[in-house]
Design a protein around this motif. Structure first.
Motif, PDB file in Angstrom:
ATOM      1  N   VAL B   6      37.086  46.500  47.378  1.00 22.35           N
ATOM      2  CA  VAL B   6      37.062  47.960  47.471  1.00 22.35           C
ATOM      3  C   VAL B   6      35.623  48.381  47.667  1.00 22.35           C
ATOM      4  CG1 VAL B   6      37.727  50.074  46.305  1.00 22.35           C
ATOM      5  CG2 VAL B   6      39.025  47.985  45.925  1.00 22.35           C
ATOM      6  N   VAL B  11      34.318  46.089  41.743  1.00 21.53           N
ATOM      7  CA  VAL B  11      35.690  45.832  41.328  1.00 21.53           C
ATOM      8  C   VAL B  11      36.457  45.348  42.542  1.00 21.53           C
ATOM      9  CG1 VAL B  11      35.767  47.514  39.468  1.00 21.53           C
ATOM     10  CG2 VAL B  11      36.345  48.207  41.792  1.00 21.53           C
ATOM     11  N   TRP B  12      37.507  44.605  42.271  1.00 19.55           N
ATOM     12  CA  TRP B  12      38.377  44.250  43.369  1.00 19.55           C
ATOM     13  C   TRP B  12      39.798  44.501  42.920  1.00 19.55           C
ATOM     14  CZ3 TRP B  12      41.678  39.989  42.723  1.00 19.55           C
ATOM     15  CH2 TRP B  12      41.362  39.141  41.665  1.00 19.55           C
ATOM     16  N   ARG B  13      40.600  44.862  43.860  1.00 19.97           N
ATOM     17  CA  ARG B  13      41.969  45.244  43.556  1.00 19.97           C
ATOM     18  C   ARG B  13      42.882  44.053  43.760  1.00 19.97           C
ATOM     19  NH1 ARG B  13      44.983  50.621  44.614  1.00 19.97           N
ATOM     20  NH2 ARG B  13      43.089  51.273  43.602  1.00 19.97           N
ATOM     21  N   ASP B  20      42.481  46.955  39.024  1.00 20.63           N
ATOM     22  CA  ASP B  20      41.101  46.814  39.463  1.00 20.63           C
ATOM     23  C   ASP B  20      40.364  45.865  38.546  1.00 20.63           C
ATOM     24  OD1 ASP B  20      41.343  48.447  41.614  1.00 20.63           O
ATOM     25  OD2 ASP B  20      40.607  50.233  40.562  1.00 20.63           O
TER      26      ASP B  20
END
Lengths: 378, 632
Positions: B6, B11-13, B20
């Motif tokens: 993202v 953070v990554w989803r 997240d």
């Protein structure tokens, strides 16, 4: 082979004195002599003698010995036959029962005494004394980087030379390297060719390769012959044939013998017959697999049903020291001949014989299909 | 790879539960899905674990590598460990693994980032244990690397071996050009080189002049590839010609193969380096039929061979369209006939592209054809188009041009387009170095040049390498790609390696350059699974054949026919059959006259693929399942 004296009865004991004249004959002798026979020849033996002063003195003495054969060995490259056994003739230097190895090479006479001269052995003797029907083909089988020089005789094929080099590819700047390497390769082959191919003995020389290597070599050969005044090549120019094969490996020899112009030359020779016989077998195996079988068990079963039309068998099977097995095979051969079939005895020194030997050494083409052979264990 | 990032936030989803996660987490907190899922089993994840300097590890490194080395242990069956913390750490293991994978990809995540991760491990005692574990582990890892025949899984690629995906740098694609004799392969290669600017106009004129002098005017372009006097005189290609040029998307290495039956072994040796292929067919009457003839057409044999090299993308160039007047019917006829055949070989419909062209008149090669005779229905090619070009182009073509069908020009892919739409196969950067040598030039005393394509791993000047089967160590003096020196070569690159410290006769075509600690196996008796092609004489025990594997060839003998296999399921249908007939699958054992470098197909595909030939035809394709007798 020169048969000097023959003194035998069919299927009975007897002796034959013979002088092998070429490597082929030694091979024939190798097939004839089995354990249990006795061979007499002139040989050299190292004898210990006590000198007057008490010191022992070794002396090489030439004597005539007769030995009971225990084992026979054939040296292909050196063309010599070694027969090992126990002495059975009274002799001042050698005791009876002492072991000795007789070395028979070309032009050395010997006497072979057998207990039973069966039909096979007689056939062999007869063939051996036949002056013509000698294939004697010299083949230069090559591909880029690999070359075999072979001499195909009556019953044996000898590899006289094998030359292998690594020839680089032709990328832009390296083209010169390719030419140089190729010329060097051809030079080596030429030397080997001159050394081993004797046009007095050989009927013709065949140069075989895939692609254009053979043409290149032929050109090189002719050029060099002119330049160096090689009389043997120049005189026999017409006896050099070019044949196309699919590779430079030894098994492509079959294709050489199959080629029409070579076939004409060697039509009546054993080598050509063998190749044809094997080819028939393979074509039968692919077209109608139930009419072809191989392996001792299958062939036996087929024989019981009187189904065998052509039998292909290698002479290696006859060389077994077990008298019973040898007798069995001899009987098999005899009965097939009697019932009107044909028997081809392949020399295991020829390419086709080697191939048949890989295939268990015995194969048959049948008169009628036998589908249930597949169920029988090989 | 499906890592959803993202923006630039840390953070990554998670793709599954859309939670997240923090950037430093490599597995989703909620559902446990790995961020970068493990790709192929080929790429050994545990390779990258240990740091490079075992002697002086920094404390951070200690902890993190302690994690990783433990991870390596848990994955590696060979070593038994009884470290109790292992279980607790197993949850973290996956994350460190995928973290190491990310590091492998060169995304710039360095080791320091692991500190917070490891910080979440309860307390110092673990770190202590880790340290102990690591030091004992270190000793083991070192020893493993020193052992001569270490298993592949111990190999740790160094950072320079893994390429960074730098934008703008073109990757290398190896393209083989195959087809029936006289279909126009060398001419096509020459044309492509000329059109892309590799060959200057002056040089081209020179070729034309010389060719006309020798009475071979139409071969002018082919002379760019066929450089030896022999080839030019006869008007054929005898060995594979290698040429380099650049398209929009790739650095392309052209492997122009011979089409003659007698030179198929050379074609095998050359095309074993290919990633994709162009099959050139002659559209003129009679020639196409000759090529596809069952008893010996090279179109057929080459297509089968290419497929069994593992190449699944193929461009079919229907050449000499000018001779048939650019007739659509002829093109369709060729396409339909050849298409059915290619499908039986195993090519998927979607990976074949059809390009009608004329090399002599330069139609449809680098640009859409300007010839009005090629104004065919666009609709016919819209399908092909949508598969290869961007989707919007295809849809717009269909929408806008439907009413203008008959007036449009041929808009199928032209050749360069089709080449650019080829996909690169996956490259094995992380395995130890293996280069099967295609060609050797001996420069001078103890200096040798060897060409080949890197199958796995990477190489750079100064390295010590091992040459099998002669088992000699040599040093890499320099590397050359496309006649220009280069500093690093990686898997997939076609390079010339200049070696020092080895005699010319110890290196031959068919040898393999490999890592000194991970030698390639050398054997002379093998068990293989083969597919028998159409043969006239059945294969029996004792059949003598020619055995081709990568660039090596040997005479071979069938020692045993072990069993017949069912083509679909692979189960044994009959044990010890008497002979093998066409189109059967079987397990056989072969004995070779001389040793060759070989690996089992499951561990290395390029070194495990085998071709069996006899009487001038390819009679079998196989893979090595087991090495029975090793040469030591």
């Amino acid at each position: 082979m020169k048969i000097v004296r023959r003194d035998l009865t069919r299927n009975g004991p007897g002796s034959v004195k013979m002088i092998p004249e070429e490597a082929d004959d030694l091979w024939i002798a190798y097939n004839l002599i089995v354990a249990g026979d006795s061979v007499m020849a002139v040989t050299v033996r190292k004898v210990m003698r006590e000198a007057a002063s008490g010191g022992r003195d070794a002396e090489r003495v030439k004597l005539k010995l007769e030995i009971n054969v225990e084992s026979v060995e054939y040296d292909k490259e050196g063309a010599v036959l070694r027969i090992r056994g126990k002495n059975c003739l009274e002799n001042e230097h050698v005791k009876i029962g002492a072991f000795h190895t007789l070395e028979i090479d070309v032009n050395r006479a010997f006497v072979l005494r057998k207990d039973i001269w069966d039909s096979l052995a007689l056939d062999v003797i007869h063939q051996a004394s036949d002056p013509n029907a000698s294939a004697d083909l010299a083949v230069v089988l090559m591909q880029e980087g690999l070359c075999h020089i072979l001499l195909i005789g009556k019953s044996i094929t000898i590899t006289r030379a094998r030359i292998e080099t690594s020839i680089p590819r032709k990328h832009g700047p390296a083209v010169a390297g390719y030419d140089k390497a190729l010329t060097k390769f051809f030079e080596n082959i030429l030397l080997a060719f001159l050394k081993h191919v004797d046009f007095n003995v050989v009927r013709c020389a065949v140069i075989a390769s895939p692609g254009f290597t053979k043409d290149q070599f032929h050109k090189h050969l002719m050029l060099e012959a002119e330049r160096r005044q090689l009389r043997s090549v120049i005189e026999n120019k017409s006896r050099i044939i070019l044949v196309h094969t699919t590779s430079g490996y030894k098994h492509s020899l079959r294709e050489v013998l199959d080629a029409p112009n070579v076939m004409n030359m060697i039509k009546d020779t054993k080598a050509a017959q063998e190749v044809r016989g094997l080819k028939d077998f393979f074509s039968m195996l692919s077209n109608d697999p139930e009419r072809a079988c191989y392996g001792p068990k299958h062939v036996e079963v087929a024989h019981e049903r009187m189904a065998i039309q052509t039998l292909l068998i290698t002479d290696e099977l006859f060389r077994s020291s077990d008298v019973a097995t040898r007798k069995k095979y001899v009987n098999l051969v005899d009965s097939i001949k009697a019932s009107g079939g044909t028997v081809h005895i392949f020399s295991s020194m020829h390419v086709s014989g080697e191939q048949l030997a890989q295939l268990t050494g015995i194969a048959a083409i049948l008169r009628f299909p036998l589908p249930d052979l597949d169920d029988i264990e090989m | 790879m499906p890592a959803k990032e993202v923006g630039t936030a840390k953070v990554w989803r998670c793709p599954i539960c859309t939670y997240d996660n923090e950037d430093s987490m490599s597995a989703c907190d909620i559902c446990g899905i790995l961020r970068n899922p493990l790709v192929k089993s080929n790429i050994q994840i545990n390779d990258v674990a240990a740091p490079f300097k075992f002697n002086v590890p920094s404390p951070d490194d200690l902890v993190s590598s302690g994690l990783q080395s433990l991870k390596m242990k848990s994955k590696d069956n060979q070593r038994d460990t009884t470290i109790p913390v292992e279980l607790e750490l197993s949850a973290k293991d996956q994350e460190s693994t995928s973290a190491s994978v990310t590091r492998q990809r060169g995304n710039g995540v360095n080791e320091k980032d692991y500190a917070p991760t490891s910080g979440s491990i309860p307390g110092m005692p673990h770190s202590n244990v880790n340290t102990e574990a690591m030091s004992s582990k270190t000793g083991k890892v070192e020893k493993t690397i020193e052992r001569k025949t270490a298993s592949i899984s111990d190999f740790t690629p160094e950072t320079w071996m893994i390429p960074e995906t730098v934008d703008g740098e073109l990757s290398q694609l190896n393209l083989a050009i195959v087809g029936h004799v006289d279909s126009g392969k060398s001419t096509l290669s020459g044309r492509l080189l000329h059109l892309s600017g590799r060959i200057s106009q002056k040089l081209m004129h020179k070729y034309e002049k010389e060719a006309k002098q020798q009475g071979k005017g139409s071969f002018a372009y082919a002379w760019a590839l066929d450089e030896s006097a022999e080839e030019r005189e006869r008007g054929i290609t005898m060995t594979v010609g290698v040429a380099f040029f650049t398209s929009k998307k790739y650095h392309i290495v052209l492997l122009d193969s011979p089409g003659h039956r007698d030179f198929v072994p050379n074609m095998i040796s050359g095309a074993t380096q290919a990633d994709a292929a162009i099959l050139v067919v002659d559209a003129s009457m009679g020639s196409f039929e000759a090529g596809i003839d069952a008893t010996g057409g090279q179109t057929r044999e080459h297509a089968q061979l290419i497929r069994s090299f593992g190449v699944d993308q193929i461009i079919v160039l229907v050449n000499k369209m000018d001779v048939v007047g650019y007739s659509k019917e002829r093109f369709d006829f060729v396409k339909q006939k050849l298409g059915t055949f290619l499908r039986t070989c195993g090519f998927k419909e979607s990976s074949i592209s059809w390009v009608p062209a004329s090399v002599m008149e330069n139609q449809n090669l680098v640009a859409n054809s300007s010839d009005s005779r090629l104004s065919w229905l666009v609709a016919a090619f819209a399908v092909t188009l949508s598969l290869f070009s961007q989707d919007f182009f295809a849809s717009s073509v269909m929408l806008c041009n439907l009413p203008l069908i008959l007036l449009c020009r041929y808009r199928g892919p032209f050749l360069m387009d089709a080449i650019d739409s080829l996909q690169l196969p996956a490259r094995d950067y992380s395995k130890p170095l293996q280069i099967p040598i295609c060609d050797v030039k001996s420069q001078s005393q103890s200096q040798v040049s060897a060409c080949g394509k890197l199958e796995t791993g990477a190489i750079r000047p100064g390295l010590k390498v091992l040459v099998m089967p002669s088992k000699e160590i040599a040093t890499v003096r320099s590397l050359e790609r496309d006649s220009q020196p280069c500093s690093i070569a990686r898997a997939g690159d076609n390079v010339t390696v200049n070696l020092q410290g080895i005699e010319g006769n110890r290196v031959t075509a068919g040898s393999v350059i490999c890592h000194p600690d991970y030698p390639v196996q050398v054997a002379s008796q093998l068990e293989m699974k083969i597919l028998v092609l159409e043969i006239s004489t059945p294969i029996v025990i004792g059949s003598q054949l020619e055995f081709h594997i990568h660039h090596a060839k040997e005479a071979a003998k069938i020692v045993k026919i072990l069993s017949l296999l069912d083509p679909k399921t692979g189960n044994v249908t009959k044990k010890s059959p008497r002979c093998l007939l066409s189109k059967q699958n079987a397990m056989v054992e072969v004995a070779l006259q001389g040793p060759v470098c070989v690996e089992e197909y499951s561990s290395c595909r390029a070194l495990g693929r085998v071709f069996l030939r006899a009487s001038g035809r390819t009679i079998g394709l196989g893979v090595v399942t087991q090495i029975i007798k090793r040469e030591n």
